[in-house]
Design a protein around this motif. Sequence first.
Motif, mmCIF file in Angstrom:
data_model
loop_
_atom_site.group_PDB
_atom_site.id
_atom_site.type_symbol
_atom_site.label_atom_id
_atom_site.label_comp_id
_atom_site.label_asym_id
_atom_site.label_seq_id
_atom_site.Cartn_x
_atom_site.Cartn_y
_atom_site.Cartn_z
ATOM 1 N N PRO A 294 -5.812 1.727 7.073
ATOM 2 C CA PRO A 294 -6.892 1.519 6.109
ATOM 3 C C PRO A 294 -7.714 0.275 6.474
ATOM 4 C CG PRO A 294 -4.750 1.024 5.130
ATOM 5 C CD PRO A 294 -4.481 1.611 6.475
ATOM 6 N N ALA A 295 -8.935 0.196 5.973
ATOM 7 C CA ALA A 295 -9.766 -0.994 6.207
ATOM 8 C C ALA A 295 -9.001 -2.209 5.679
ATOM 9 C CB ALA A 295 -11.084 -0.833 5.453
ATOM 10 N N HIS A 296 -9.188 -3.351 6.324
ATOM 11 C CA HIS A 296 -8.547 -4.619 5.915
ATOM 12 C C HIS A 296 -7.024 -4.601 6.049
ATOM 13 C CE1 HIS A 296 -12.505 -5.176 4.346
ATOM 14 N NE2 HIS A 296 -12.330 -4.343 3.344
ATOM 15 N N SER A 297 -6.462 -3.630 6.774
ATOM 16 C CA SER A 297 -4.999 -3.578 6.937
ATOM 17 C C SER A 297 -4.457 -4.888 7.512
ATOM 18 C CB SER A 297 -4.615 -2.407 7.849
ATOM 19 O OG SER A 297 -3.274 -2.487 8.230
ATOM 20 N N ALA A 298 -5.212 -5.508 8.432
ATOM 21 C CA ALA A 298 -4.741 -6.746 9.079
ATOM 22 C C ALA A 298 -4.527 -7.869 8.067
ATOM 23 C CB ALA A 298 -5.730 -7.181 10.160
ATOM 24 N N GLN A 299 -5.290 -7.866 6.967
ATOM 25 C CA GLN A 299 -5.094 -8.887 5.926
ATOM 26 C C GLN A 299 -4.037 -8.450 4.912
ATOM 27 O OE1 GLN A 299 -9.023 -8.168 6.126
ATOM 28 N NE2 GLN A 299 -8.409 -9.118 8.045
ATOM 29 N N MET A 300 -3.553 -7.229 5.081
ATOM 30 C CA MET A 300 -2.557 -6.700 4.137
ATOM 31 C C MET A 300 -1.262 -6.379 4.874
ATOM 32 S SD MET A 300 -4.912 -4.193 1.848
ATOM 33 C CE MET A 300 -6.390 -4.756 1.058
ATOM 34 N N TYR A 301 -0.765 -7.349 5.614
ATOM 35 C CA TYR A 301 0.528 -7.222 6.296
ATOM 36 C C TYR A 301 0.577 -6.024 7.251
ATOM 37 C CZ TYR A 301 1.856 -10.404 2.537
ATOM 38 O OH TYR A 301 1.919 -11.454 1.680
ATOM 39 N N ASN A 302 -0.570 -5.601 7.772
ATOM 40 C CA ASN A 302 -0.637 -4.424 8.667
ATOM 41 C C ASN A 302 -0.077 -3.158 8.023
ATOM 42 O OD1 ASN A 302 -1.816 -5.757 10.896
ATOM 43 N ND2 ASN A 302 0.163 -6.703 11.328
ATOM 44 N N PHE A 303 -0.162 -3.067 6.704
ATOM 45 C CA PHE A 303 0.358 -1.885 6.018
ATOM 46 C C PHE A 303 -0.464 -0.642 6.378
ATOM 47 C CE2 PHE A 303 2.836 -3.493 2.031
ATOM 48 C CZ PHE A 303 3.668 -4.227 2.862
ATOM 49 N N THR A 304 0.237 0.490 6.461
ATOM 50 C CA THR A 304 -0.448 1.781 6.545
ATOM 51 C C THR A 304 -0.773 2.194 5.107
ATOM 52 O OG1 THR A 304 1.674 2.894 6.308
ATOM 53 C CG2 THR A 304 0.924 2.486 8.559
ATOM 54 N N SER A 305 -1.547 3.255 4.955
ATOM 55 C CA SER A 305 -1.827 3.761 3.592
ATOM 56 C C SER A 305 -0.517 4.162 2.915
ATOM 57 C CB SER A 305 -2.762 4.970 3.654
ATOM 58 O OG SER A 305 -3.955 4.598 4.296
ATOM 59 N N PHE A 306 0.402 4.710 3.695
ATOM 60 C CA PHE A 306 1.704 5.143 3.181
ATOM 61 C C PHE A 306 2.503 3.934 2.675
ATOM 62 C CE2 PHE A 306 6.221 6.241 3.814
ATOM 63 C CZ PHE A 306 6.302 7.489 3.202
ATOM 64 N N ALA A 307 2.569 2.860 3.495
ATOM 65 C CA ALA A 307 3.336 1.665 3.114
ATOM 66 C C ALA A 307 2.787 1.039 1.831
ATOM 67 C CB ALA A 307 3.328 0.638 4.245
ATOM 68 N N MET A 308 1.467 1.133 1.645
ATOM 69 C CA MET A 308 0.856 0.527 0.457
ATOM 70 C C MET A 308 1.312 1.202 -0.836
ATOM 71 S SD MET A 308 -3.022 -0.410 1.502
ATOM 72 C CE MET A 308 -3.360 -1.449 2.919
ATOM 73 N N THR A 309 1.785 2.428 -0.748
ATOM 74 C CA THR A 309 2.188 3.154 -1.964
ATOM 75 C C THR A 309 3.650 2.913 -2.333
ATOM 76 O OG1 THR A 309 2.937 5.120 -0.743
ATOM 77 C CG2 THR A 309 0.613 5.049 -1.374
ATOM 78 N N LEU A 310 4.429 2.300 -1.415
ATOM 79 C CA LEU A 310 5.887 2.327 -1.574
ATOM 80 C C LEU A 310 6.423 1.497 -2.731
ATOM 81 C CD1 LEU A 310 6.994 2.339 2.175
ATOM 82 C CD2 LEU A 310 6.878 4.272 0.590
ATOM 83 N N ASN A 311 5.694 0.446 -3.121
ATOM 84 C CA ASN A 311 6.211 -0.386 -4.213
ATOM 85 C C ASN A 311 5.523 -0.080 -5.543
ATOM 86 O OD1 ASN A 311 8.273 -2.318 -4.607
ATOM 87 N ND2 ASN A 311 6.731 -3.880 -5.050
ATOM 88 N N GLU A 312 4.743 0.984 -5.559
ATOM 89 C CA GLU A 312 3.957 1.341 -6.747
ATOM 90 C C GLU A 312 4.866 1.852 -7.869
ATOM 91 O OE1 GLU A 312 0.566 1.153 -8.657
ATOM 92 O OE2 GLU A 312 0.745 0.586 -6.557
ATOM 93 N N LEU A 313 4.736 1.245 -9.046
ATOM 94 C CA LEU A 313 5.458 1.733 -10.227
ATOM 95 C C LEU A 313 4.490 2.586 -11.020
ATOM 96 C CD1 LEU A 313 7.627 -0.922 -12.088
ATOM 97 C CD2 LEU A 313 8.249 1.424 -11.518
ATOM 98 N N GLU A 314 4.587 3.889 -10.853
ATOM 99 C CA GLU A 314 3.629 4.759 -11.546
ATOM 100 C C GLU A 314 4.031 4.908 -13.011
ATOM 101 O OE1 GLU A 314 3.249 8.260 -9.053
ATOM 102 O OE2 GLU A 314 3.116 6.894 -7.344
ATOM 103 N N PRO A 315 3.042 5.234 -13.891
ATOM 104 C CA PRO A 315 3.358 5.371 -15.320
ATOM 105 C C PRO A 315 4.487 6.383 -15.533
ATOM 106 C CG PRO A 315 0.975 5.525 -14.941
ATOM 107 C CD PRO A 315 1.620 5.458 -13.592
ATOM 108 N N GLY A 316 5.440 6.007 -16.354
ATOM 109 C CA GLY A 316 6.547 6.932 -16.659
ATOM 110 C C GLY A 316 7.674 6.904 -15.636
ATOM 111 N N MET A 317 7.438 6.222 -14.498
ATOM 112 C CA MET A 317 8.441 6.230 -13.437
ATOM 113 C C MET A 317 9.658 5.381 -13.820
ATOM 114 S SD MET A 317 7.894 4.981 -9.534
ATOM 115 C CE MET A 317 7.169 6.277 -8.562
ATOM 116 N N GLU A 318 9.389 4.302 -14.591
ATOM 117 C CA GLU A 318 10.440 3.321 -14.849
ATOM 118 C C GLU A 318 11.639 3.915 -15.583
ATOM 119 O OE1 GLU A 318 10.536 -1.343 -16.175
ATOM 120 O OE2 GLU A 318 8.610 -0.383 -15.794
ATOM 121 N N ARG A 319 11.385 4.875 -16.469
ATOM 122 C CA ARG A 319 12.533 5.422 -17.213
ATOM 123 C C ARG A 319 13.354 6.378 -16.350
ATOM 124 N NH1 ARG A 319 10.443 10.103 -18.953
ATOM 125 N NH2 ARG A 319 8.299 10.354 -18.870
#
Length: 404
Positions: A294-319
């Motif tokens: 993704p654009a600006h990946s170098a400023q974001m720990y070289n994350f791929t689009s996939f890596a950027m989603t890995l820590n996402e807590l989506e609504p309702g996921m917590e329960r």
Amino acid sequence: MISRNNFSVWNILKKCIGMELSKIAMPVVFNEPLSFLQRISEYMEHTHLIHKACSLSDSIERMQTISSIHWERTGKPFNPLLGETYELTREEEGYRLISEQVSHHPPISAFHAQSLKQEFEFHGSIYPKLKFWGKSVEAEPKGTMTLELLKHKEAYTWTNPMCCVHNIILGKLWIEQYGTVEIVNHSTGDKCVLNFKPCGMFGKELHRVEGHIQDKSKKKRRVIYGKWTECMYSVDPKVYEANKKADKKSGGESKKLKQEHSTESEEADEMPEVQETVTVIPGSALLWRITPRPAHSAQMYNFTSFAMTLNELEPGMERLLAPTDCRLRPDIKAMENGDIDTASTEKERLEEKQRAARKERSKDEEEWSTRWFQLGTNPHTGAEDWLYTGGYFDRSYTDCPNIY
């Protein structure tokens, strides 16, 4: 990213050269905001290759597809706490994964992914033996990967190459992987041998991979070549050899670039200029090409689009999540939000809590018991392996430890 340009850190770390990293409390600023369990799940970015292999009728073609499954990214994730877990369910890609930190000394992470349509199972355990060399961190990811293609009744196993992350403190991070990876098809006897080339003095070999697939009679069937950071190709061995001969005649030498390795100086290790990209031999088949970052990946720990989603807590996921899931880990969340002070104090608090729990157990002569995996024997290699015992997705989390 949070800036790492802080010289005082160098003074702390100079004393640690040659030590194993799990013994050093690294400042949080060198981490990226993911746990190693989340890093392991980045294998699943290649699920499309596993699906492709499932659909192919020829075992050599299946092997050449599987030869492109690897990690494309290497930063320094957070060390998982003992008992930490991570789950990843991607219905649209047809799989779910569970991983658990099953041992703390040595640190071992086990994972198990399964196809939602019973097409494959992919599992393994990794003990990332890390050594600190002043400016670089060398990782030897011990452990075996096992991929089972259920329809074909086939099992493939392999180990990962060595990896070195340069400029962990100063300058631009760059990575090299090196060593030999052997992928074995235990059902047919086919084998793929891949050589990940070290960078070398002139940087000519940086990121290059070269190897071949042989059948059980050791006859070479395909040559595999490319760069693990860009693309991988496969070609007929005769065509490959003829091309190599022709190349030698025309003297295909690219300009040389000297690269010094030292641990003492405070300058960064210059990344060798990336030499010409992969030269495609006529008649080659493309096996894999990297997805653009993704654009600006170098400023974001070289994350791929996939890596950027890995820590996402989506609504309702917590329960739904186990209370031990990385997404609920406060130090990683604070770092993701750019709050380095909270990240640092939370990391210390969690590590102290882990130490106190360990002392408590040894006082009561109590053994740690893993929740979702147990130590057993890999049926294909006969070696010791951590195997998934099942039951995670029944969502009964009563015996989960309180680690956060």
